[in-house]
Enzyme design. Sequence first.
Site, short mmCIF file in Angstrom:
data_model
loop_
_atom_site.label_atom_id
_atom_site.label_comp_id
_atom_site.label_asym_id
_atom_site.label_seq_id
_atom_site.Cartn_x
_atom_site.Cartn_y
_atom_site.Cartn_z
N ARG A 143 0.85 -1.19 0.00
CA ARG A 143 0.00 0.00 0.00
C ARG A 143 0.89 1.24 0.00
O ARG A 143 2.00 1.22 0.56
CB ARG A 143 -0.90 0.01 1.23
CG ARG A 143 -1.86 -1.19 1.31
CD ARG A 143 -2.69 -1.11 2.59
NE ARG A 143 -3.64 -2.21 2.69
CZ ARG A 143 -3.39 -3.36 3.32
NH1 ARG A 143 -2.22 -3.54 3.93
NH2 ARG A 143 -4.31 -4.32 3.37
N LYS A 168 -2.39 -1.98 7.56
CA LYS A 168 -3.80 -1.75 7.88
C LYS A 168 -4.17 -2.47 9.18
O LYS A 168 -3.69 -3.57 9.44
CB LYS A 168 -4.66 -2.24 6.72
CG LYS A 168 -6.06 -1.63 6.66
CD LYS A 168 -6.72 -2.00 5.35
CE LYS A 168 -8.08 -1.34 5.21
NZ LYS A 168 -8.72 -1.67 3.92
N HIS A 243 -2.38 3.42 -6.00
CA HIS A 243 -2.91 2.19 -5.40
C HIS A 243 -3.14 1.11 -6.46
O HIS A 243 -3.14 -0.08 -6.13
CB HIS A 243 -4.22 2.49 -4.67
CG HIS A 243 -4.66 1.36 -3.77
ND1 HIS A 243 -3.97 0.99 -2.64
CD2 HIS A 243 -5.72 0.51 -3.85
CE1 HIS A 243 -4.59 -0.02 -2.05
NE2 HIS A 243 -5.65 -0.33 -2.77
N ARG A 246 -0.73 -1.76 -6.77
CA ARG A 246 -0.99 -2.91 -5.88
C ARG A 246 -1.95 -3.89 -6.57
O ARG A 246 -1.74 -5.11 -6.55
CB ARG A 246 -1.57 -2.40 -4.57
CG ARG A 246 -2.03 -3.47 -3.57
CD ARG A 246 -2.47 -2.77 -2.30
NE ARG A 246 -3.16 -3.64 -1.36
CZ ARG A 246 -2.53 -4.41 -0.46
NH1 ARG A 246 -1.23 -4.43 -0.42
NH2 ARG A 246 -3.22 -5.16 0.39
N HIS A 277 -3.61 -8.60 3.61
CA HIS A 277 -5.05 -8.64 3.72
C HIS A 277 -5.46 -9.30 5.03
O HIS A 277 -4.76 -10.17 5.55
CB HIS A 277 -5.66 -9.44 2.56
CG HIS A 277 -5.71 -8.65 1.28
ND1 HIS A 277 -5.77 -9.25 0.04
CD2 HIS A 277 -5.71 -7.32 1.04
CE1 HIS A 277 -5.80 -8.32 -0.90
NE2 HIS A 277 -5.77 -7.15 -0.32
N TYR A 286 -10.64 -9.66 -6.94
CA TYR A 286 -9.88 -9.44 -8.17
C TYR A 286 -10.45 -10.24 -9.34
O TYR A 286 -10.25 -9.87 -10.50
CB TYR A 286 -8.41 -9.80 -7.96
CG TYR A 286 -7.69 -8.80 -7.08
CD1 TYR A 286 -7.43 -7.51 -7.53
CD2 TYR A 286 -7.29 -9.15 -5.79
CE1 TYR A 286 -6.79 -6.59 -6.72
CE2 TYR A 286 -6.65 -8.23 -4.98
CZ TYR A 286 -6.40 -6.96 -5.45
OH TYR A 286 -5.77 -6.04 -4.65
#
Length: 309
Positions: A143, A168, A243, A246, A277, A286
């Site tokens: 990120r 995150k 972003h 990524r 994640h 995705y």
Amino acid sequence: MTTDLRAALADYLKLRRGLGYGLRRDEKLIVQFLDYLDDLGRTAFTVDDALAWAKLPEPASPGWLGMRLSVVRSFAAYLHTLDPTVPVVPPGLLPSRGRRAVPYLYSDADLAALLQQTESLKTPLRTATMRTLIGLLAVTGMRLGEALAADDSDLDADAGVLVVRHAKFGKQRLLPLHDSTVAALTAYRAIRHAWFPTPVSPALLVSQAGTRLLVFNVGVTFARLARRAGLAPRSPSCRPRPHDLRHTFAVRTLLGWYRDGADIDTRLPLLSTYLGHVSPKNMYWYLDAAPELMAEAAQRLRSASGPRP
């Protein structure tokens, strides 16, 4: 009335932050909602109160209004577990968020054009910084905030590992790096040291002043480089952003596995962990986001099902 609610808010924030959530925006909005109730002299709040407060900003996008209501909905659900008389704000009263941006998947030519345009920046340090940042995002899937938060001490060039300390939900992870990535970061360190023999900040990637890079400034510079590179928006919801490097990394990795005949379900947790994640299920987005992946998944499903009579 809101004295008790404010005490409950402190407990609510403590509970959720213990699970890794930041909630700075949520706290600010809920405090504003409690101030609104105070102004009305309410001794209790209703669903209509929550809806009226959420719709106050004018003009505002439907997504922002929906997000305001969703913040109160979460807090009300917590209160309801403590006191069943507190109303549960039902979902669907306002849209919870706008459409998710469509990933701008970069080709090799796109990336080469972006990197070439870094040469147009005013100083060798800015060129080296943006070139290194774009390359790092492209080959690791980090990120943007993680890359900007990295300190020089987080890079172990001998071990080929970058420690991601500000991921995150407050998580950390170790990011193995390819030898070529380590070489590029080591070369950048030398350029940075030539400009700042005495470091101004502990950051790995620095600004022209030697300070840590800011997300806003990087975004402005990246947008300028993308325009100069001829990377035009593909739709109103599909524009080149940092972003999306990524997303490109994730999609390319999955495509490579599909085409190599790899066991995707077994490998998804590995990619999910590498990207930071919370759950491997986040990777399945995705498939919808990239038509190429959807086609590969459909082809594998047809092959596994065998010929139809």
